[in-house]
Write an enzyme that holds these catalytic residues in place. Sequence first.
Site, PDB file in Angstrom:
ATOM      1  N   ASP A 380       0.845  -1.176   0.000  1.00  0.00           N
ATOM      2  CA  ASP A 380       0.000   0.000   0.000  1.00  0.00           C
ATOM      3  C   ASP A 380       0.897   1.247   0.000  1.00  0.00           C
ATOM      4  O   ASP A 380       2.106   1.154   0.176  1.00  0.00           O
ATOM      5  CB  ASP A 380      -0.898  -0.012   1.244  1.00  0.00           C
ATOM      6  CG  ASP A 380      -2.017   1.013   1.165  1.00  0.00           C
ATOM      7  OD1 ASP A 380      -2.177   1.627   0.099  1.00  0.00           O
ATOM      8  OD2 ASP A 380      -2.716   1.205   2.171  1.00  0.00           O
ATOM      9  N   ASN A 743      29.472 -41.758   8.609  1.00  0.00           N
ATOM     10  CA  ASN A 743      28.264 -40.949   8.463  1.00  0.00           C
ATOM     11  C   ASN A 743      27.992 -40.146   9.736  1.00  0.00           C
ATOM     12  O   ASN A 743      27.611 -38.969   9.681  1.00  0.00           O
ATOM     13  CB  ASN A 743      27.076 -41.863   8.145  1.00  0.00           C
ATOM     14  CG  ASN A 743      25.863 -41.081   7.676  1.00  0.00           C
ATOM     15  OD1 ASN A 743      25.960 -40.242   6.803  1.00  0.00           O
ATOM     16  ND2 ASN A 743      24.718 -41.365   8.271  1.00  0.00           N
TER      17      ASN A 743
END
Length: 907
Positions: A380, A743
């Site tokens: 706006d 991992n």
Amino acid sequence: MKNVLKSFFDSFLRSRRMLHHFERWQTLLGSKPVGVASAAMPADIAKALAAASHTDAGELLSRLDSSPQGLGETHAQALRKRLGSNEVRHEQPLPWWTHLWQCYRNPFNLLLTVLALTSYVTEDMKATLVIGSMVVLSTVLRFLQESRSNKAAERLKAMVSNTATVMRPAPDAAGALRVEVPMRDLVPGDVIALSAGDMIPADCRLLGAKDLFISQSALTGEAMPVEKFSIDRGGPGAGVLERENLLFMGTNVISGTATALIVHTGDRTFFGALAQRVTAADSGTSAFQAGINRVSWVLIRFMLVMAPLVLVINGVAKGDWWEAALFALSIAVGLTPEMLPMIVTATLAKGAVVMSRQKVIVKRLEAIHNFGAMDVLCTDKTGTLTQDRIVLERHTNAWGEVSDHVLQLAYLNSFHQTGLKNLLDKAVLSHAEMQPETQLQTAWRKIDEVPFDFSRRRMSVVVENGGSEHLLICKGALEEILSVCTFVERGTEVLALDAELLARIHRVASELNAQGLRVVAVASQALKAEARKPAYGVADESGLTLLGYVAFLDPPKESTAPALRALADHGVAVKVLTGDNELVTRKVCGDVGIDAGHIVLGREIEDLRDDELRALVERHQVFAKLTPAHKERIVHALHANGHVVGFMGDGINDAPALRAADIGISVDGAVDVAKESADIILLEKSLMVLEQGVVEGRRTFANMLKYIKLTASSNFGNVFSVLVASAFLPFLPMLPLHLLVQNLLYDVSQIAIPFDNVDPEFLRKPQSWNPADLGRFMVFFGPLSSVFDILTYAVMWFAFSANTVANQTLFQSGWFIEGLLSQTLIVHLIRTRKIPFLQSRAAWPLLAMGAAIVVAGIWLPMGRLAHYFRLQALPLAYFPWLAAMLAGYAALTQTVKGWYARRYGWQ
């Protein structure tokens, strides 16, 4: 396996406890409106609400030990202590043990647990311990990060919590005081005052209402607002949601005013009961969720191909299908980014906290991704491009001549309205020239009002000053006021409106608009004794006399032009969507450096097809005289064109567009419904603050993307190397235990990624998920490590004679170190487009974590625990080979990275 992984990503996304959006439940209910099926509401709640609807208001107040002046503060506190806060169970924090269980309960952890139990049954205690450590690490880290994230979210939520206007008995027992109370502190028996823009905070029975229209779309799916009354006019067979004197938590006031008695709060509301039934259901998929899902499918497909392939090759080549199965399962675990929940949680939480320091409050953590991906911002004009300090600059008659009479009537209109007082009303009330305000407000008594709504764009009050006449004063947009006027006043004359006078009126208003002034028209009508009545409505706004205008100035912000340039530099186009007229809009846009070009008006959009509107929104930057529906259509059109759209608004009329946008942005001073619809709340209404938030959103997304790309590409390379080795070696290139330990160590090294630095070049353009790029990235960069893995095989086979089953431990130890160090190195090689360590350096936590993992990876085979992990010490001659491998890997990766970035870009 496919269902397991899909379930993981779904459960992960569901486990994030973001701040709640009421419209979520409409999605959960599907297309069938709730009000049609009373079975959706528990029988006891439906019965209690029905009883509240047809019980006399006085009797209902008595049952709840309340009065029209509301509950006393002491009584309200006692009820709050006994009944709890006004929150549905879905919004309440989980007990720590339940949260811990949810952190454990993802399919990756369950898969690792099965593998640990299998190792325990086969008496492989070492593998059991390592796999158990992975489960504990993943669960505990996620638990700690999510706990911190939830606490941070609650602190941020408290900064922008909504309040309700509650009636409290005045100390002198004469009348009632209006106080603002947090919605969570409301209790049954509280009497609340409602006006346009308010959220309904609980299930209520209306005590009084004036032109009250409620949006129930979040519950019923009805697009049009429904009018509510203090007395239910429906028949006995009407459903509970169809009762005209009941209001429900989660709905909001479109227009009008009311007082209401709270009947049910929290889980006893219709909304709360519904939440308990559908909490397990998932909501619509956001762009963030869709991105995660698309990326997950890339990894899922890769795993579904590679894990069976490894099983078959090793089973056929080695003949030990059980060992091959464990090895394939370890490969599958290695391919899954089990630390993703923790990494995403930590990254988003860190981003939200950093953004809060920049006066940007994140309500939904997922919205950070959309913030960074935003390439079009719709905003706006008022308060964003301008200072949001509106002052009343002029008060004139219809001919542009100064008129104190117009100012006085505008003051009475603004003073006596009980609805939402906007900035224009506040400017009128605080106008310095209005000295005799006390005399005005005491001389005139309010009779009634006709509240503002966005279809009429005007509001009226009816007052009297002791005489026999009532005076209706109407204030609003010029065109809408002229539509109900038949006369115009000039001095003591009242002239009939004709074409010539209308042209002159428009000319005066246009001259004011061209100076950047916003014009509000003022009209009135004196109602003779025979026309007087106790209540007035929209139909009474007719035959009015135009008195003149009040004109307001809202100067542009000095920071707006630099902020617009900064947003443009970061790839964000700004489009202005305003309800103001085109003349004022063009003046303001020119002042802040926006080339307005042709300003598209709301009436031009009305008859356009969707495809025509999609073309129009790409050509133009400024849109004026828009209704809420127009703004929503423009946002949808931009989204359909492939843009990630942000919408910034703070009014009732902005709520539909805020919901439609990918990222809804509001401000702390906005109306309740706007704040509830938004994903981001700005503590300061400034485009500069917004630009800082966009940059932080991109930084957060960049670090999430790093983890996914690093993990996917390095795991791809490892599996490719395993396939090559499995086809030619007489033994496993690495035991399942080795893969799991590697991992685990690699996952630990990634914990610091949320705190990593991001290159400025990455922050200059919008970023979004690109699964195709991830797959391509894996294919290009994964095999690079395999080249040097295979060279390591050759060195171990020929240079160190690790070419028999008896010497397989030496071979496996050599590849274990090279594989882990190359994985650690690749983090620094592909985290940036630049030359690592020289042109772009990682943050110190990531550097420190990487160094620790390198030391741990070398120590395991060389230290006292080597036998425990079925590794062995390597000869010193191995390490020059290792250094050469890593140097070659770095040089090749840097070369390919440069070519890849020129060919495909670098995200």
